[in-house]
Design an enzyme around this catalytic site. Structure first.
Site, mmCIF file in Angstrom:
data_model
loop_
_atom_site.group_PDB
_atom_site.id
_atom_site.type_symbol
_atom_site.label_atom_id
_atom_site.label_comp_id
_atom_site.label_asym_id
_atom_site.label_seq_id
_atom_site.Cartn_x
_atom_site.Cartn_y
_atom_site.Cartn_z
ATOM 1 N N HIS A 142 -1.323 -25.854 -14.222
ATOM 2 C CA HIS A 142 -2.168 -26.288 -15.340
ATOM 3 C C HIS A 142 -2.589 -27.737 -15.132
ATOM 4 O O HIS A 142 -1.835 -28.536 -14.565
ATOM 5 C CB HIS A 142 -1.417 -26.182 -16.674
ATOM 6 C CG HIS A 142 -0.971 -24.804 -17.036
ATOM 7 N ND1 HIS A 142 -1.850 -23.774 -17.237
ATOM 8 C CD2 HIS A 142 0.271 -24.292 -17.251
ATOM 9 C CE1 HIS A 142 -1.176 -22.679 -17.568
ATOM 10 N NE2 HIS A 142 0.111 -22.962 -17.559
ATOM 11 N N HIS A 172 0.512 -20.495 -10.552
ATOM 12 C CA HIS A 172 0.646 -20.975 -11.929
ATOM 13 C C HIS A 172 0.637 -22.499 -11.961
ATOM 14 O O HIS A 172 1.661 -23.168 -11.819
ATOM 15 C CB HIS A 172 1.957 -20.446 -12.520
ATOM 16 C CG HIS A 172 2.097 -20.661 -13.994
ATOM 17 N ND1 HIS A 172 3.049 -20.014 -14.747
ATOM 18 C CD2 HIS A 172 1.430 -21.439 -14.869
ATOM 19 C CE1 HIS A 172 2.968 -20.369 -16.007
ATOM 20 N NE2 HIS A 172 1.977 -21.259 -16.099
ATOM 21 N N TYR A 202 6.971 -19.681 -25.633
ATOM 22 C CA TYR A 202 6.526 -19.162 -24.347
ATOM 23 C C TYR A 202 7.393 -17.976 -23.910
ATOM 24 O O TYR A 202 6.888 -16.929 -23.496
ATOM 25 C CB TYR A 202 6.606 -20.252 -23.269
ATOM 26 C CG TYR A 202 5.478 -21.259 -23.258
ATOM 27 C CD1 TYR A 202 4.708 -21.513 -24.392
ATOM 28 C CD2 TYR A 202 5.191 -21.988 -22.109
ATOM 29 C CE1 TYR A 202 3.693 -22.451 -24.379
ATOM 30 C CE2 TYR A 202 4.175 -22.929 -22.074
ATOM 31 C CZ TYR A 202 3.431 -23.161 -23.213
ATOM 32 O OH TYR A 202 2.422 -24.093 -23.188
ATOM 33 N N GLU A 222 4.319 -23.956 -11.912
ATOM 34 C CA GLU A 222 3.897 -24.540 -13.187
ATOM 35 C C GLU A 222 3.814 -26.057 -13.117
ATOM 36 O O GLU A 222 3.614 -26.707 -14.135
ATOM 37 C CB GLU A 222 4.845 -24.110 -14.314
ATOM 38 C CG GLU A 222 4.238 -24.061 -15.702
ATOM 39 C CD GLU A 222 5.216 -23.584 -16.762
ATOM 40 O OE1 GLU A 222 4.800 -23.478 -17.921
ATOM 41 O OE2 GLU A 222 6.383 -23.307 -16.430
ATOM 42 N N SER A 240 -0.698 -25.505 -23.409
ATOM 43 C CA SER A 240 -0.306 -25.915 -24.762
ATOM 44 C C SER A 240 -1.456 -26.529 -25.531
ATOM 45 O O SER A 240 -1.425 -26.597 -26.763
ATOM 46 C CB SER A 240 0.866 -26.897 -24.698
ATOM 47 O OG SER A 240 0.492 -28.078 -24.008
ATOM 48 N N HIS A 247 6.703 -17.432 -16.268
ATOM 49 C CA HIS A 247 8.040 -17.934 -16.578
ATOM 50 C C HIS A 247 9.110 -16.907 -16.227
ATOM 51 O O HIS A 247 10.081 -16.718 -16.951
ATOM 52 C CB HIS A 247 8.123 -18.362 -18.053
ATOM 53 C CG HIS A 247 6.899 -19.071 -18.518
ATOM 54 N ND1 HIS A 247 6.052 -18.568 -19.480
ATOM 55 C CD2 HIS A 247 6.330 -20.244 -18.104
ATOM 56 C CE1 HIS A 247 5.028 -19.396 -19.664
ATOM 57 N NE2 HIS A 247 5.177 -20.418 -18.841
ATOM 58 N N HIS A 253 -0.391 -15.754 -21.505
ATOM 59 C CA HIS A 253 0.118 -17.112 -21.723
ATOM 60 C C HIS A 253 -0.241 -17.595 -23.120
ATOM 61 O O HIS A 253 -1.415 -17.765 -23.450
ATOM 62 C CB HIS A 253 -0.462 -18.065 -20.690
ATOM 63 C CG HIS A 253 0.419 -19.235 -20.388
ATOM 64 N ND1 HIS A 253 0.931 -20.060 -21.371
ATOM 65 C CD2 HIS A 253 0.893 -19.707 -19.207
ATOM 66 C CE1 HIS A 253 1.670 -20.997 -20.806
ATOM 67 N NE2 HIS A 253 1.672 -20.799 -19.493
ATOM 68 N N ARG A 303 -4.677 -26.942 -19.475
ATOM 69 C CA ARG A 303 -3.325 -27.093 -20.030
ATOM 70 C C ARG A 303 -3.093 -26.046 -21.113
ATOM 71 O O ARG A 303 -3.811 -25.992 -22.108
ATOM 72 C CB ARG A 303 -3.149 -28.501 -20.588
ATOM 73 C CG ARG A 303 -1.750 -28.783 -21.131
ATOM 74 C CD ARG A 303 -1.504 -30.281 -21.242
ATOM 75 N NE ARG A 303 -2.407 -30.931 -22.180
ATOM 76 C CZ ARG A 303 -2.060 -31.329 -23.412
ATOM 77 N NH1 ARG A 303 -0.848 -31.131 -23.864
ATOM 78 N NH2 ARG A 303 -2.947 -31.930 -24.175
#
Length: 365
Positions: free
Chosen positions: A8, A6, A194, A284, A73, A223, A178, A71
């Site tokens: 990004h 995981h 999330y 992450e 978000s 997560h 996600h 990414r």
């Protein structure tokens, strides 16, 4: 080998976001003709964006390969129409491909899908196929809520999603569930939206027979599974009341969790509740939480440190750090066979350095 499932590209060169801002501004013009255009980013800019961030942390923390995606978000599927989403996704995915080409021993690609509220997920099949077949990607990130916090899409178990699942199975790739940014003021993106999505996805899987229709379909809930491990008893009870299969049977071949949990007690709970066969190492980094924990003096997202601290068998440790990722993302095996990291000499050297094949200790940052 330690595979981080995981990661990004949160440090992408500014030109990518500049292009996106121009695209969003153009959406306000009803007379516009959508064009993909280009993003001017040099190889040196990519190197600069990684050498002092993800690559530096890989070396310091003792990880080898990161499964890398745009990414999360910034996917922002609620912005614009299907064409805008496709162009944005293509630029983001092409940049990930360039990263993986420049650093083939450090990064393996996972794609952003061009999802749009109200548009069937089948619309994403072309980009998924391009990324896997042409760019060598090994999976995708699937947003269960393209509306950005308003949850207008059907559950992940609905036939609405089936054409995409069929293509995932055809390509033998999994999806990490996600979400992206939240446009609902009730839900902070990384702190609420999330975690809500992770928990919601699990409950959707619990209540339906998706995996009877698709026995080989694989999802990673990131997560640490949201609130699921903490409320495992609740979900066991709900499954029992609803005459559903036991949770261990539900997740065994289809649902997996990562270790993006930023404190040791949380990781300890995850490993007490979820079988080691269903846990993939993930950090992450560089991601949602970037600071140092004042209670430990270490970075919150140094999740390898937490896993290292657990009393695990060598077999379970290998599963979490490497073999589960190879199982869930089988296309990574061909990539790693071509990597210097997977040569017998390198494997033997790592085993020798750790004494018994256990992962290396984290270095101080």
């Amino acid at each position: 080998m330690i595979i981080d499932c995981h990661g990004h590209y949160t440090t992408a060169p500014k030109a990518l976001q500049t292009w996106r801002e121009a695209q969003i501004a153009a959406l306000a013009d009803p007379a516009r003709v959508a064009t993909k255009g280009s993003v001017g980013i040099s190889d040196d800019e990519i190197r600069e964006s990684l050498e002092h961030a993800q690559l530096k942390l890989q070396r310091e923390r003792g990880t080898d390969v990161t499964i890398f995606s745009p990414r999360a978000s910034a996917m922002a599927h609620h912005v614009g129409d299907a064409t805008a989403s496709l162009h944005w996704s293509q630029h983001c995915n092409d940049l990930i491909h360039r990263v993986c080409t420049l650093y083939p021993d450090n990064f393996v690609g996972v794609c952003q899908l061009p999802q749009t509220p109200g548009v069937p997920p089948a619309n994403c099949i072309g980009e998924l196929e391009r990324c896997v077949s042409e760019l060598g990607f090994i999976g995708c990130n699937l947003n269960p809520d393209p509306s950005g916090g308003h949850w207008t899409a059907p559950p992940l178990t609905d036939r609405h999603w089936y054409p995409l699942y069929e293509k995932m199975i055809d390509l033998d790739v999994p999806a990490m569930v996600h979400v992206s940014s939240s446009c609902n003021p009730n839900f902070h993106a990384t702190g609420a939206h999330y975690i809500n999505a992770d928990t919601t996805a699990f409950m959707q899987f619990l209540t339906a027979d998706l995996f009877k229709d698709f026995p080989s379909l694989r999802f990673i809930i990131p997560h640490g599974g949201g609130a699921v491990p903490y409320h495992w008893g609740r979900y066991r009870g709900l499954a029992q009341d609803m005459k559903r299969p036991p949770l261990g049977d539900l997740i065994r071949h289809n649902v997996f969790f990562d270790t993006c949990v930023y404190h040791l007690p949380g990781i300890e709970l995850l490993l007490k509740i979820v079988p080691a066969d269903n846990i993939l190492f993930g950090s992450e980094m560089v991601g949602a939480v970037r600071g140092i924990d004042p209670e430990t003096g270490h970075y919150f997202d140094d999740t390898k440190r937490y896993v290292d601290a657990l009393k695990l068998s060598d077999q379970d440790r290998r599963k979490i750090f490497e073999s589960n990722a190879r199982k869930v993302y089988p296309r990574i095996n061909d990539r790693l066979r071509r990597s210097v990291l997977d040569t017998p000499e390198r494997v033997g050297a790592r085993a020798s350095a750790s004494g018994d094949g256990a992962p290396r200790e984290s270095k101080e940052r």
